[in-house]
Design a protein around this motif. Structure first.
Motif, PDB file in Angstrom:
ATOM      1  N   PHE A   1       7.870  -6.784   9.670  1.00  0.00           N
ATOM      2  CA  PHE A   1       8.214  -5.749   8.692  1.00  0.00           C
ATOM      3  C   PHE A   1       8.027  -4.358   9.293  1.00  0.00           C
ATOM      4  N   ASN A   2       7.194  -4.295  10.328  1.00  0.00           N
ATOM      5  CA  ASN A   2       6.828  -2.993  10.881  1.00  0.00           C
ATOM      6  C   ASN A   2       7.530  -2.663  12.192  1.00  0.00           C
ATOM      7  N   VAL A   3       8.511  -3.485  12.519  1.00  0.00           N
ATOM      8  CA  VAL A   3       9.389  -3.184  13.657  1.00  0.00           C
ATOM      9  C   VAL A   3      10.798  -3.076  13.088  1.00  0.00           C
TER      10      VAL A   3
ATOM     11  N   GLU B   1       0.804  -1.211   0.000  1.00  0.00           N
ATOM     12  CA  GLU B   1       0.000   0.000   0.000  1.00  0.00           C
ATOM     13  C   GLU B   1       0.833   1.255   0.000  1.00  0.00           C
ATOM     14  N   SER B   2       2.104   1.135  -0.326  1.00  0.00           N
ATOM     15  CA  SER B   2       2.927   2.341  -0.289  1.00  0.00           C
ATOM     16  C   SER B   2       4.210   2.192  -1.085  1.00  0.00           C
ATOM     17  N   ASP B   3       4.788   3.351  -1.405  1.00  0.00           N
ATOM     18  CA  ASP B   3       6.169   3.400  -1.885  1.00  0.00           C
ATOM     19  C   ASP B   3       6.946   4.172  -0.840  1.00  0.00           C
TER      20      ASP B   3
ATOM     21  N   LEU C   1      10.119   9.522   2.650  1.00  0.00           N
ATOM     22  CA  LEU C   1       8.824   9.939   2.110  1.00  0.00           C
ATOM     23  C   LEU C   1       8.003   8.668   1.917  1.00  0.00           C
ATOM     24  N   LYS C   2       6.863   8.594   2.579  1.00  0.00           N
ATOM     25  CA  LYS C   2       5.983   7.441   2.372  1.00  0.00           C
ATOM     26  C   LYS C   2       4.810   7.901   1.526  1.00  0.00           C
ATOM     27  N   ILE C   3       4.677   7.289   0.364  1.00  0.00           N
ATOM     28  CA  ILE C   3       3.583   7.631  -0.550  1.00  0.00           C
ATOM     29  C   ILE C   3       2.543   6.527  -0.446  1.00  0.00           C
TER      30      ILE C   3
HETATM   31  P1  ADP Z   1       3.559  -0.408   4.203  1.00  0.00           P
HETATM   32  O1  ADP Z   1       2.364   0.245   4.794  1.00  0.00           O
HETATM   33  O2  ADP Z   1       3.503  -0.425   2.730  1.00  0.00           O
HETATM   34  O3  ADP Z   1       3.869  -1.727   4.823  1.00  0.00           O
HETATM   35  P2  ADP Z   1       5.713   0.690   5.814  1.00  0.00           P
HETATM   36  O4  ADP Z   1       5.481   2.003   6.488  1.00  0.00           O
HETATM   37  O5  ADP Z   1       5.619  -0.512   6.659  1.00  0.00           O
HETATM   38  O6  ADP Z   1       4.764   0.600   4.549  1.00  0.00           O
HETATM   39  O7  ADP Z   1       7.144   0.739   5.116  1.00  0.00           O
HETATM   40  C1  ADP Z   1       7.605  -0.316   4.287  1.00  0.00           C
HETATM   41  C2  ADP Z   1       9.078  -0.588   4.550  1.00  0.00           C
HETATM   42  O8  ADP Z   1       9.846   0.593   4.316  1.00  0.00           O
HETATM   43  C3  ADP Z   1       9.361  -0.957   5.994  1.00  0.00           C
HETATM   44  O9  ADP Z   1       9.234  -2.334   6.209  1.00  0.00           O
HETATM   45  C4  ADP Z   1      10.769  -0.469   6.185  1.00  0.00           C
HETATM   46  O10 ADP Z   1      11.691  -1.417   5.702  1.00  0.00           O
HETATM   47  C5  ADP Z   1      10.849   0.752   5.298  1.00  0.00           C
HETATM   48  N1  ADP Z   1      10.591   1.998   6.064  1.00  0.00           N
HETATM   49  C6  ADP Z   1       9.413   2.626   6.218  1.00  0.00           C
HETATM   50  N2  ADP Z   1       9.526   3.743   6.960  1.00  0.00           N
HETATM   51  C7  ADP Z   1      10.827   3.846   7.295  1.00  0.00           C
HETATM   52  C8  ADP Z   1      11.601   4.798   8.066  1.00  0.00           C
HETATM   53  N3  ADP Z   1      11.052   5.881   8.622  1.00  0.00           N
HETATM   54  N4  ADP Z   1      12.922   4.570   8.183  1.00  0.00           N
HETATM   55  C9  ADP Z   1      13.492   3.487   7.622  1.00  0.00           C
HETATM   56  N5  ADP Z   1      12.831   2.567   6.891  1.00  0.00           N
HETATM   57  C10 ADP Z   1      11.512   2.724   6.727  1.00  0.00           C
END
Ligand code: ADP
Ligand code: MG
Length: 404
Positions: free
Chosen positions: A233-235, A107-109, A123-125
């Motif tokens: 993936f989110n830790v 759901e993101s780049d 930048l999270k898109i």
């Molecule tokens: P999604 O909602 O698509 O899962 P995430 O926010 O979990 O998106 O981000 C996807 C991946 O990008 C993470 O698993 C991590 O590897 C990397 N990532 C995201 N945010 C950061 C950040 N602030 N710093 C470093 N890596 C990040």
């Protein structure tokens, strides 16, 4: 579709106004009628200037036409929305240049960007709706019936929610990336220089790390929140090196390494008061346990934590309730419902495909999908990859030309 941010430098102030006009018109029109674009953009040069800009924007894939439309008009593409967001971040000096993409979530780049001092940020898109809503009829029908299935609307909601929680958690001292800015479907935050837990083969003390993560789940609960996607993936696991204390006996100079988990990814957070709170809480805990057992062969002796116990701690010791943070930021109940329907739909689809993790190895899954006339997500919603050409050293030059 590849979108090169270098084109940003060539857009004139008029082009940006016309692009913003299409965005504005999109609120009430799926396809914004050309006369309305003219009206909303209020260019001094009148219609001919608008048409020139329309042609430039269309050529760069920022706006598009729909075949067989009943009238002449344009819609904003993902690229157009990306450009508008980047333009805002750039004008506010939060982003100066865009580097490489570090992650493709479903759901993101996730892009590395830099501010004008050269400091790296993320930048999270949000790309909600990139994967079409094929299954889970109730949610899909809900989204469709309410005309809220549009990728733009849903992606904006996801970013708004994520930024609100990121900010609230950060202010409360949770280990999360520092929030920096929000525009449309994007957020800018600090770069955490740490790999996701998923990439960690072993840790010195799995029990301690597990306890710390469970501690985070319970701390969130005290503040009224459930992460909702508490997976490996989110830790992110940051290594913090602290020099050895002078009084320590061993004469090795090795600094002590402490592992600090940093939590990310908040669009799906739910309140401890949510109707299905227990299910989400248990799922987060189960996810953690499964990972620790598989990866580190660690199985906790304690069967908990349990939702009922956690529920009793909400607000305890003066813990500020953060589940209200979202509504306080103007997010309506309707928006929450729309976003939830979309997220649950995507979750169910991921489960159906057998994806359990957070990321795709590559984007091939998307291309393989069959076309389906009825899908909420259509061709124009294909993922956009922003690439700043490395060979010309563009990552060191700004996004915008003189027109900002
Ligand atoms: P999604 O909602 O698509 O899962 P995430 O926010 O979990 O998106 O981000 C996807 C991946 O990008 C993470 O698993 C991590 O590897 C990397 N990532 C995201 N945010 C950061 C950040 N602030 N710093 C470093 N890596 C990040
Ligand atoms: Mg994630």
């Amino acid at each position: 579709m590849l979108l090169d941010t270098r084109a940003m430098r060539h857009l004139t102030a008029d082009d940006w106004r016309v692009l913003a006009a299409v965005e504005q018109g999109t609120k009430n029109h799926e396809l914004v009628p050309t006369p309305l674009i003219e009206k909303l953009s209020r260019l001094k040069g009148g219609a001919s200037g608008v048409h020139r800009s329309i042609s430039t924007l269309a050529k760069n894939g920022l706006i598009g036409r729909t075949k067989d439309a009943k009238y002449d008009g344009y819609r904003l593409t993902y690229g157009g929305l990306d450009y508008l967001a980047l333009h805002t971040h750039s004008s506010k000096k939060h982003i100066y240049s865009v580097g490489s993409r570090i992650g493709v979530g479903k759901e993101s780049d996730i892009m590395i960007v830099a501010d004008s001092t050269g400091a790296q940020l993320v930048l999270k898109i949000h790309r909600l709706g990139r994967i079409s809503f094929r299954t889970v009829k109730t949610n899909r029908d809900y989204l469709r019936k309410n005309k809220t299935g549009s990728w733009q609307y849903l992606s904006r909601l996801a970013a708004t929610k994520e930024f609100a929680f990121l900010s609230a958690l950060h202010a409360e001292g949770f280990p999360v990336p520092a929030p920096i800015a929000h525009s449309r479907h994007t957020i800018v935050m600090a770069l955490v220089d740490a790999p996701p837990l998923r990439q960690i083969a072993s840790v010195p003390d799995p029990a301690a790390l597990y306890a710390e993560l469970v501690g985070l789940v319970l701390r969130l609960a005290r503040h009224g929140l459930i992460h909702g996607d508490f997976n490996e993936f989110n830790v992110l696991l940051r290594e913090d090196k602290t020099p050895p204390a002078a009084s320590e006996e061993d004469d090795e100079d090795e600094p002590a390494v402490t592992l600090t988990p940093v939590l990310i990814d908040f669009p799906q957070m739910v309140s401890m008061d949510h109707a299905n709170a227990e299910m989400y809480f248990d799922r987060d805990v189960a996810c953690l346990k499964t990972f620790f057992s598989r990866r580190f062969r660690f199985v906790p002796t304690d069967p908990g934590p349990f939702f009922a116990d956690a529920k009793k701690t909400v607000g305890r010791d003066g813990a500020r309730r953060l589940d209200a943070a979202l509504e306080a930021s103007g997010f309506t109940k309707k928006m929450a419902k729309d976003l939830e329907a979309a997220i649950r739909t995507q979750e169910a689809e991921a489960a159906e495909r057998g994806d359990v993790g957070g990321e795709e190895e590559d984007g091939s899954d998307y291309e393989d999908e069959e076309e389906d006339e009825e899908d909420i997500v259509e061709k124009q919603h294909e993922p956009v990859v922003i690439v700043v050409g490395g060979d010309k050293g563009s990552s060191t030059s700004g996004l915008l030309g003189n027109e900002q």
